[in-house]
Design a protein around this motif. Structure first.
Motif, PDB file in Angstrom:
ATOM      1  N   LYS A 104     -43.209 -21.275 -41.144  1.00  0.00           N
ATOM      2  CA  LYS A 104     -41.914 -21.908 -40.904  1.00  0.00           C
ATOM      3  C   LYS A 104     -41.998 -23.429 -40.926  1.00  0.00           C
ATOM      4  N   ASN A 105     -43.171 -23.977 -40.580  1.00  0.00           N
ATOM      5  CA  ASN A 105     -43.336 -25.426 -40.482  1.00  0.00           C
ATOM      6  C   ASN A 105     -44.515 -25.916 -41.321  1.00  0.00           C
ATOM      7  N   SER A 106     -44.788 -25.247 -42.418  1.00  0.00           N
ATOM      8  CA  SER A 106     -46.022 -25.516 -43.160  1.00  0.00           C
ATOM      9  C   SER A 106     -46.160 -26.957 -43.644  1.00  0.00           C
ATOM     10  N   SER A 107     -45.091 -27.574 -44.056  1.00  0.00           N
ATOM     11  CA  SER A 107     -45.192 -28.939 -44.561  1.00  0.00           C
ATOM     12  C   SER A 107     -45.693 -29.893 -43.476  1.00  0.00           C
ATOM     13  N   ASN A 108     -45.045 -29.874 -42.319  1.00  0.00           N
ATOM     14  CA  ASN A 108     -45.450 -30.756 -41.220  1.00  0.00           C
ATOM     15  C   ASN A 108     -46.830 -30.395 -40.685  1.00  0.00           C
ATOM     16  N   ILE A 109     -47.104 -29.122 -40.568  1.00  0.00           N
ATOM     17  CA  ILE A 109     -48.396 -28.679 -40.041  1.00  0.00           C
ATOM     18  C   ILE A 109     -49.515 -29.027 -41.018  1.00  0.00           C
ATOM     19  N   ASN A 110     -49.260 -28.876 -42.317  1.00  0.00           N
ATOM     20  CA  ASN A 110     -50.271 -29.248 -43.313  1.00  0.00           C
ATOM     21  C   ASN A 110     -50.611 -30.732 -43.219  1.00  0.00           C
ATOM     22  N   LYS A 111     -49.597 -31.573 -43.039  1.00  0.00           N
ATOM     23  CA  LYS A 111     -49.835 -33.014 -42.907  1.00  0.00           C
ATOM     24  C   LYS A 111     -50.708 -33.297 -41.688  1.00  0.00           C
ATOM     25  N   ARG A 112     -50.370 -32.687 -40.558  1.00  0.00           N
ATOM     26  CA  ARG A 112     -51.162 -32.866 -39.336  1.00  0.00           C
ATOM     27  C   ARG A 112     -52.592 -32.359 -39.538  1.00  0.00           C
ATOM     28  N   MET A 113     -52.697 -31.180 -40.122  1.00  0.00           N
ATOM     29  CA  MET A 113     -53.986 -30.537 -40.332  1.00  0.00           C
ATOM     30  C   MET A 113     -54.905 -31.422 -41.168  1.00  0.00           C
ATOM     31  N   MET A 114     -54.419 -31.896 -42.296  1.00  0.00           N
ATOM     32  CA  MET A 114     -55.242 -32.695 -43.193  1.00  0.00           C
ATOM     33  C   MET A 114     -55.541 -34.070 -42.601  1.00  0.00           C
ATOM     34  N   SER A 115     -54.584 -34.635 -41.917  1.00  0.00           N
ATOM     35  CA  SER A 115     -54.814 -35.926 -41.260  1.00  0.00           C
ATOM     36  C   SER A 115     -55.913 -35.808 -40.202  1.00  0.00           C
ATOM     37  N   MET A 116     -55.842 -34.767 -39.400  1.00  0.00           N
ATOM     38  CA  MET A 116     -56.855 -34.558 -38.365  1.00  0.00           C
ATOM     39  C   MET A 116     -58.213 -34.287 -38.989  1.00  0.00           C
ATOM     40  N   LEU A 117     -58.246 -33.544 -40.076  1.00  0.00           N
ATOM     41  CA  LEU A 117     -59.508 -33.224 -40.742  1.00  0.00           C
ATOM     42  C   LEU A 117     -60.123 -34.474 -41.369  1.00  0.00           C
ATOM     43  N   VAL A 118     -59.301 -35.297 -41.999  1.00  0.00           N
ATOM     44  CA  VAL A 118     -59.794 -36.554 -42.579  1.00  0.00           C
ATOM     45  C   VAL A 118     -60.425 -37.411 -41.481  1.00  0.00           C
ATOM     46  N   GLU A 119     -59.721 -37.567 -40.371  1.00  0.00           N
ATOM     47  CA  GLU A 119     -60.242 -38.389 -39.271  1.00  0.00           C
ATOM     48  C   GLU A 119     -61.526 -37.800 -38.702  1.00  0.00           C
ATOM     49  N   ARG A 120     -61.598 -36.492 -38.606  1.00  0.00           N
ATOM     50  CA  ARG A 120     -62.806 -35.820 -38.090  1.00  0.00           C
ATOM     51  C   ARG A 120     -63.992 -36.108 -39.013  1.00  0.00           C
ATOM     52  N   LEU A 121     -63.804 -35.964 -40.310  1.00  0.00           N
ATOM     53  CA  LEU A 121     -64.893 -36.214 -41.249  1.00  0.00           C
ATOM     54  C   LEU A 121     -65.278 -37.693 -41.280  1.00  0.00           C
ATOM     55  N   LYS A 122     -64.290 -38.553 -41.258  1.00  0.00           N
ATOM     56  CA  LYS A 122     -64.578 -39.987 -41.289  1.00  0.00           C
ATOM     57  C   LYS A 122     -65.363 -40.413 -40.057  1.00  0.00           C
ATOM     58  N   SER A 123     -65.074 -39.818 -38.909  1.00  0.00           N
ATOM     59  CA  SER A 123     -65.771 -40.201 -37.682  1.00  0.00           C
ATOM     60  C   SER A 123     -67.225 -39.708 -37.686  1.00  0.00           C
ATOM     61  N   GLN A 124     -67.550 -38.800 -38.564  1.00  0.00           N
ATOM     62  CA  GLN A 124     -68.916 -38.249 -38.633  1.00  0.00           C
ATOM     63  C   GLN A 124     -69.669 -38.716 -39.868  1.00  0.00           C
ATOM     64  N   ILE A 125     -69.167 -39.735 -40.525  1.00  0.00           N
ATOM     65  CA  ILE A 125     -69.727 -40.163 -41.793  1.00  0.00           C
ATOM     66  C   ILE A 125     -71.223 -40.476 -41.696  1.00  0.00           C
ATOM     67  N   GLN A 126     -71.683 -40.881 -40.542  1.00  0.00           N
ATOM     68  CA  GLN A 126     -73.092 -41.213 -40.366  1.00  0.00           C
ATOM     69  C   GLN A 126     -73.984 -39.968 -40.527  1.00  0.00           C
ATOM     70  N   GLN A 127     -73.460 -38.804 -40.196  1.00  0.00           N
ATOM     71  CA  GLN A 127     -74.239 -37.580 -40.319  1.00  0.00           C
ATOM     72  C   GLN A 127     -74.548 -37.235 -41.762  1.00  0.00           C
ATOM     73  N   THR A 128     -73.788 -37.772 -42.696  1.00  0.00           N
ATOM     74  CA  THR A 128     -74.020 -37.484 -44.107  1.00  0.00           C
ATOM     75  C   THR A 128     -75.269 -38.192 -44.614  1.00  0.00           C
ATOM     76  N   GLU A 129     -75.835 -39.070 -43.818  1.00  0.00           N
ATOM     77  CA  GLU A 129     -77.019 -39.816 -44.224  1.00  0.00           C
ATOM     78  C   GLU A 129     -78.309 -39.032 -44.017  1.00  0.00           C
ATOM     79  N   LYS A 130     -78.217 -37.824 -43.448  1.00  0.00           N
ATOM     80  CA  LYS A 130     -79.415 -37.028 -43.188  1.00  0.00           C
ATOM     81  C   LYS A 130     -80.083 -36.605 -44.480  1.00  0.00           C
TER      82      LYS A 130
END
Length: 130
Positions: A104-130
């Motif tokens: 019912k709310n896929s557009s708004n939820i998708n935006k939130r979901m992807m935004s949160m996922l981007v921020e989560r990955l960006k905050s862990q960028i240092q782990q990619t250096e392993k």
């Protein structure tokens, strides 16, 4: 509630953040459903992103931190196939009722979901250096 739904709720753990009477449907969904799933799936998201970098032969590790952050965001926002894969990793852990709310709310939820996922990955960028 089905056995699958019960299992998923117990498996994901408690809500993260606060939900009040004033919370919108999307805010409640974010804290009750999305945040616990993103936390649970964190390792697989990171592994998927590292695989994406290798598979696409991106020169990620030799970039500046700013460029790495931009590449991370670009991968999720611009590559529809990769974004849909990540979305599937999240939606697959919805209960039937949560899926009904999502549809019912896929557009708004998708935006939130992807935004949160981007921020989560960006905050862990240092782990990619392993």
């Amino acid at each position: 509630m089905s056995a699958r739904d019960t299992f998923l709720k117990e498996f994901r753990g408690q809500l993260i953040g606060s939900v009040t009477i004033q919370s919108t449907t999307e805010e409640s969904f974010q804290n009750e459903v999305l945040r616990p799933i993103l936390k649970l799936q964190n390792d697989i998201f990171l592994a998927s992103f590292l695989n994406y970098i290798n598979k696409n032969k991106l020169d990620f590790h030799n970039q500046t931190n700013e460029r790495k952050l931009a590449m991370t965001e670009n991968a999720i926002q611009k590559d529809v196939k990769f974004r849909n894969t990540l979305k599937g990793m999240i939606v697959g852990l919805f209960t039937t009722d949560e899926y009904t709310i999502y549809v019912k709310n896929s557009s708004n939820i998708n935006k939130r979901m992807m935004s949160m996922l981007v921020e989560r990955l960006k905050s862990q960028i240092q782990q990619t250096e392993k």
